[in-house]
Design a protein around this motif. Structure first.
Motif, mmCIF file in Angstrom:
data_model
loop_
_atom_site.group_PDB
_atom_site.id
_atom_site.type_symbol
_atom_site.label_atom_id
_atom_site.label_comp_id
_atom_site.label_asym_id
_atom_site.label_seq_id
_atom_site.Cartn_x
_atom_site.Cartn_y
_atom_site.Cartn_z
ATOM 1 N N LEU A 344 20.117 16.861 36.178
ATOM 2 C CA LEU A 344 19.111 16.780 35.122
ATOM 3 C C LEU A 344 19.741 16.340 33.795
ATOM 4 C CD1 LEU A 344 17.047 19.998 35.925
ATOM 5 C CD2 LEU A 344 16.270 17.621 36.137
ATOM 6 N N TRP A 345 20.946 16.839 33.531
ATOM 7 C CA TRP A 345 21.650 16.400 32.327
ATOM 8 C C TRP A 345 21.958 14.899 32.403
ATOM 9 C CZ3 TRP A 345 22.312 18.998 27.916
ATOM 10 C CH2 TRP A 345 22.190 20.388 27.928
ATOM 11 N N GLN A 346 22.360 14.426 33.594
ATOM 12 C CA GLN A 346 22.658 13.006 33.749
ATOM 13 C C GLN A 346 21.393 12.167 33.597
ATOM 14 O OE1 GLN A 346 25.630 11.635 33.871
ATOM 15 N NE2 GLN A 346 26.557 13.681 33.763
ATOM 16 N N LEU A 347 20.276 12.675 34.126
ATOM 17 C CA LEU A 347 19.009 11.968 33.969
ATOM 18 C C LEU A 347 18.616 11.891 32.498
ATOM 19 C CD1 LEU A 347 16.436 10.674 35.113
ATOM 20 C CD2 LEU A 347 15.499 12.992 35.398
ATOM 21 N N ARG A 348 18.826 12.987 31.769
ATOM 22 C CA ARG A 348 18.504 12.977 30.341
ATOM 23 C C ARG A 348 19.381 11.968 29.602
ATOM 24 N NH1 ARG A 348 17.074 11.978 26.300
ATOM 25 N NH2 ARG A 348 16.326 13.212 24.528
ATOM 26 N N GLY A 349 20.647 11.903 30.002
ATOM 27 C CA GLY A 349 21.542 10.928 29.378
ATOM 28 C C GLY A 349 21.140 9.495 29.681
ATOM 29 N N TRP A 350 20.699 9.255 30.911
ATOM 30 C CA TRP A 350 20.261 7.908 31.298
ATOM 31 C C TRP A 350 19.033 7.497 30.491
ATOM 32 C CZ3 TRP A 350 15.750 6.289 33.986
ATOM 33 C CH2 TRP A 350 15.781 4.963 34.402
ATOM 34 N N LEU A 351 18.080 8.431 30.316
ATOM 35 C CA LEU A 351 16.886 8.141 29.515
ATOM 36 C C LEU A 351 17.269 7.864 28.060
ATOM 37 C CD1 LEU A 351 14.434 10.845 30.928
ATOM 38 C CD2 LEU A 351 14.375 8.378 31.350
ATOM 39 N N ASP A 352 18.248 8.590 27.572
ATOM 40 C CA ASP A 352 18.698 8.377 26.197
ATOM 41 C C ASP A 352 19.304 6.982 26.033
ATOM 42 O OD1 ASP A 352 19.133 9.396 23.505
ATOM 43 O OD2 ASP A 352 21.263 9.405 24.000
#
Length: 457
Positions: A344-352
């Motif tokens: 989930l942290w990686q997904l948030r980073g990708w969206l950022d």
């Protein structure tokens, strides 16, 4: 003005204690503050304030802090640490009372809560009363002055912030039964005046003073008065099925600030908290203001202090030393991961990254150590003290975000406090916060549990 005295102040990092400290200094008193983290208090204390390291459960630190002291203010409680807070409050009160007695203090001034013990009080109010009883039983010739107050109206008070958040954010409120319970709210300035004027009372027998504002009214009426002063139209729909537990979950959803005090305080709201003994009006010249004036002042102070940040705060007790707990916190991020929901942290980073942000690819300089100013994935380290780490978000956000960890030493182990704070920018910021709230409950709770597991190993 009272005769200058040597005073020990506990709880100076809290709401009441933080407001009382500058008042005592302005009155000319020699104030010594007891703090678990002297460095953190030093940043906000008036220049020249004496600050000593210690804890109310640590007898050795109390003995040192009480040398030469005339009066001690006891303004701490363990409710925010959750779990076994009654046991910790009891231990702290016993230790503090014995230390004051043996040091020959003239008096202890303690602020507790209103409530009729015959009505079967909540754990929170029962513990507040028990602390006063322990003081009176164990303090010997040290006079105990216990003030019992209803909710405190003031910018930054947990009770007032809860009311403010509910009214500001909900045009239609589904309200639990406790909104009809009577209270006698008191303005923060009146509370401070009582606490300071108590120094001028003659020493002698222990006393209990019930203090409240001029008005007795329900929480519903308090919310309506706040809405009136803010020019807001609000509809309240009472629902009797909202139990204290369901109410606490509902309040945590509506106002994450409420997570700081949790279910314990919600259960206290079902008890009337009104003044039944007028001894305070007889022994003091103070005439407390009404709720309308108290709210008016709180709104003015709030505008000045800009206390509009949204907070998700939680804590956990661990059977580990503070050193092991802070070590686990300092290992967070980078290749070590975030203890929970790394995908989930990686997904948030990708969206950022999609919107031009820094994402999660920056990692960290060292897998074990942190230093102020370093990057940590999408964060930057702002504070890295022996018991505190504060991170500021550098991702693209409609506002500003911080993630802070604090380790509090306990008699057996430690308490880890985790606080996510968001200062929203306009409506977009509010929409972002509440849209992210379900994930916050999952990720932040899991992260704290993971830190606790790592601290134990």
């Amino acid at each position: 003005m009272t005769t200058p005295l040597s005073i020990l102040l506990t709880g100076a990092t809290g709401y009441i204690g933080g407001r009382l400290l500058p008042v005592l200094r302005d009155e000319g008193h020699d104030v010594r503050c007891l703090a678990r983290d002297p460095a953190a208090l030093r940043e906000r204390a008036p220049p020249g304030t004496a600050i000593v390291a210690g804890d109310v459960t640590d007898r050795a630190s109390l003995d040192a802090a009480m040398r030469g002291i005339h009066t001690a203010y006891y303004l701490v409680h363990a409710m925010e640490s959750g779990g076994r807070f009654e046991e910790r409050d009891r231990l702290a009160a016993e230790t503090f009372a014995k230390a004051a007695r043996d040091a020959g203090l003239a008096r202890i001034i303690y602020l507790g809560g209103l409530g009729d013990g015959a009505e079967g009080l909540s754990a929170h109010l029962r513990s507040r009363h028990e602390v006063g009883e322990i003081f009176r039983r164990l303090a010997g010739t040290t006079q105990v002055l216990e003030f019992r107050a209803s909710i405190v109206i003031g910018s930054g008070s947990a009770s007032f912030e809860m009311i403010r958040a509910l009214v500001e954010r909900l045009p239609v409120m589904v309200t639990p039964r406790w909104v009809g319970v009577l209270a006698q709210p008191i303005a923060i300035d009146d509370v401070l005046e009582y606490l300071v004027d108590a120094l001028a009372l003659p020493t002698g027998p222990h006393r209990i003073y019930e203090i409240g504002g001029r008005d007795r009214l329900s929480y519903r009426d308090i919310m309506r008065e706040y809405a009136r002063q803010r020019g807001l139209r609000r509809v309240m729909v009472p629902v009797p099925v909202l139990t204290p537990r369901l109410s606490s979950l509902w309040l945590a959803l509506v106002t994450p600030l409420y997570a700081r005090v949790g279910r314990a305080l919600v259960e206290s709201l079902r008890h009337p908290t009104v003044v039944r003994d007028d001894a305070a009006l007889r022994d003091f010249s103070i005439r407390p203001r009404g709720v309308a004036e108290a709210i008016r002042q709180a709104i003015a102070d709030e505008a000045r202090d800009r206390r509009n940040r949204l907070i998700d705060a939680r804590s956990i007790h661990v059977d580990a030393t503070p050193e092991r707990a802070i070590r686990a916190i300092r290992r967070i991020g980078g290749k070590n991961g975030w203890y929970y929901g790394n995908w989930l942290w990686q997904l948030r980073g990708w969206l950022d990254r999609l919107v031009g942000g820094v994402g999660m690819g920056r990692g960290r300089r060292d897998p074990e150590e942190l230093a102020v100013g370093e990057t940590l994935d999408c964060w930057r380290v702002e504070v890295c003290d022996p018991n505190r780490v504060s991170l500021r978000a550098e991702m693209k956000l409609p506002g500003t975000a911080w993630l802070e960890f604090e380790v509090v030493p306990e008699a057996a182990g430690s308490t880890i406090r985790q606080t996510a704070t968001f200062d929203p920018l306009g409506v977009g910021g509010l929409v972002y916060w509440y849209a992210s709230w379900p994930l916050h409950q999952l990720v932040f709770a899991g992260m704290l549990r993971g830190i606790a597991r790592a601290a134990r190993t």
